[in-house]
Write a protein that holds these residues in place. Structure first.
Motif, PDB file in Angstrom:
ATOM      1  N   SER A 155      -2.816  14.552  -2.845  1.00  0.00           N
ATOM      2  CA  SER A 155      -2.512  13.229  -2.467  1.00  0.00           C
ATOM      3  C   SER A 155      -3.535  12.222  -3.246  1.00  0.00           C
ATOM      4  O   SER A 155      -4.308  12.550  -3.408  1.00  0.00           O
ATOM      5  CB  SER A 155      -2.533  13.202  -0.859  1.00  0.00           C
ATOM      6  OG  SER A 155      -3.716  13.485  -0.443  1.00  0.00           O
ATOM      7  N   THR A 156      -2.960  11.010  -2.818  1.00  0.00           N
ATOM      8  CA  THR A 156      -3.611   9.882  -3.326  1.00  0.00           C
ATOM      9  C   THR A 156      -3.265   8.703  -2.787  1.00  0.00           C
ATOM     10  O   THR A 156      -2.006   8.507  -1.994  1.00  0.00           O
ATOM     11  CB  THR A 156      -3.839   9.472  -4.892  1.00  0.00           C
ATOM     12  OG1 THR A 156      -4.945   8.739  -5.098  1.00  0.00           O
ATOM     13  CG2 THR A 156      -2.510   9.195  -5.310  1.00  0.00           C
ATOM     14  N   ARG A 157      -3.916   7.487  -2.957  1.00  0.00           N
ATOM     15  CA  ARG A 157      -3.574   6.160  -2.325  1.00  0.00           C
ATOM     16  C   ARG A 157      -3.487   4.972  -3.488  1.00  0.00           C
ATOM     17  O   ARG A 157      -4.405   4.940  -4.207  1.00  0.00           O
ATOM     18  CB  ARG A 157      -4.550   5.899  -1.101  1.00  0.00           C
ATOM     19  CG  ARG A 157      -4.232   4.741  -0.447  1.00  0.00           C
ATOM     20  CD  ARG A 157      -5.184   4.487   0.547  1.00  0.00           C
ATOM     21  NE  ARG A 157      -5.247   3.392   1.171  1.00  0.00           N
ATOM     22  CZ  ARG A 157      -4.397   2.791   2.275  1.00  0.00           C
ATOM     23  NH1 ARG A 157      -3.482   3.327   2.467  1.00  0.00           N
ATOM     24  NH2 ARG A 157      -4.561   1.348   2.506  1.00  0.00           N
TER      25      ARG A 157
ATOM     26  N   ASP B 128       0.756   5.516   0.234  1.00  0.00           N
ATOM     27  CA  ASP B 128       0.158   6.835   0.514  1.00  0.00           C
ATOM     28  C   ASP B 128       1.324   7.974  -0.352  1.00  0.00           C
ATOM     29  O   ASP B 128       2.418   7.972   0.182  1.00  0.00           O
ATOM     30  CB  ASP B 128      -0.098   7.233   1.699  1.00  0.00           C
ATOM     31  CG  ASP B 128      -1.401   6.158   2.055  1.00  0.00           C
ATOM     32  OD1 ASP B 128      -2.587   6.219   1.517  1.00  0.00           O
ATOM     33  OD2 ASP B 128      -1.119   5.473   3.076  1.00  0.00           O
TER      34      ASP B 128
ATOM     35  N   ASP C 154       0.922  -1.042   0.054  1.00  0.00           N
ATOM     36  CA  ASP C 154      -0.117  -0.007  -0.008  1.00  0.00           C
ATOM     37  C   ASP C 154       0.756   1.304  -0.123  1.00  0.00           C
ATOM     38  O   ASP C 154       2.069   1.322   0.746  1.00  0.00           O
ATOM     39  CB  ASP C 154      -0.853  -0.011   1.242  1.00  0.00           C
ATOM     40  CG  ASP C 154      -1.925  -1.019   1.227  1.00  0.00           C
ATOM     41  OD1 ASP C 154      -2.200  -1.845   0.404  1.00  0.00           O
ATOM     42  OD2 ASP C 154      -2.598  -1.190   2.217  1.00  0.00           O
TER      43      ASP C 154
END
Length: 192
Positions: A150-152, A126, A124
């Protein structure tokens, strides 16, 4: 009455009726169970101690680098050439935090284009964009990621990045572990 107790407690007929050898095996079974239980408890204690020792910096040495200014220069960080779709983007990175206990790391990463590439996520991630931008195609969504956004991204997915000039971002990656990955696969299978 006392004669009755003596005769039944020590009499051969009673011992034979209840399988004389069986009276000796009960303590052996109890001892065997005790030995197995002790072995299991000792093994768990040793495994636990080893697990704690490998994570000791997160428990004891967690203040080691607090309040220190540490320089970090971006170093070349090439990706698998088969991931590059076009152009010849250059990649660099600096990791400034790593935690084995939390299975995570943080740092700064940049790509200088022009170029497009595919990124296969095994963890994962971020991110927060510091400079530049990139066009991203991820999980059926197309969007432009710019400075200040931002994003993930999640483990087991793939994103296509198009970097026309450059992008510099902070990142925090974390390995969710096999159990979480398996639960996510199950959730996806039932449409959650």
């Amino acid at each position: 009455m006392s004669n009755y107790r003596q005769s039944t407690a020590s009499g051969p007929a009673l011992t034979d009726a209840f399988g004389g050898a069986g009276t000796d095996s009960a303590p052996k079974r109890t001892r065997r169970f005790g030995l197995v239980a002790t072995t299991v408890i000792v093994t768990l204690a040793v495994v636990g101690a080893i697990g704690l020792a490998t994570r000791m910096p997160a428990v004891i040495g967690y203040k080691a680098d607090v309040g220190l200014a540490q320089p970090h220069e971006l170093q070349p960080s090439p990706i698998d050439p088969s991931w590059i779709l076009s152009g010849s983007p250059e990649f660099s990175m600096a990791v400034f935090e790593r935690s084995d206990f939390w299975a995570s790391s943080s740092g700064i990463w940049q790509a200088v284009g022009p170029g497009s590439f595919v990124w296969h996520y095994s963890v994962d991630e971020d991110i927060y964009v510091l400079e530049g931008s990139a066009e991203i195609d991820y999980m059926g969504r197309k969007f432009t990621l710019k400075a200040g956004e931002s994003t993930r991204f999640v483990a087991g997915t793939t994103a296509t990045w198009v970097v026309n000039d450059r992008i510099r971002k902070t990142f925090r990656i974390q390995n969710p572990g096999r159990v979480i990955k398996a639960l996510r696969i199950g959730a996806n299978a039932i449409g959650l």
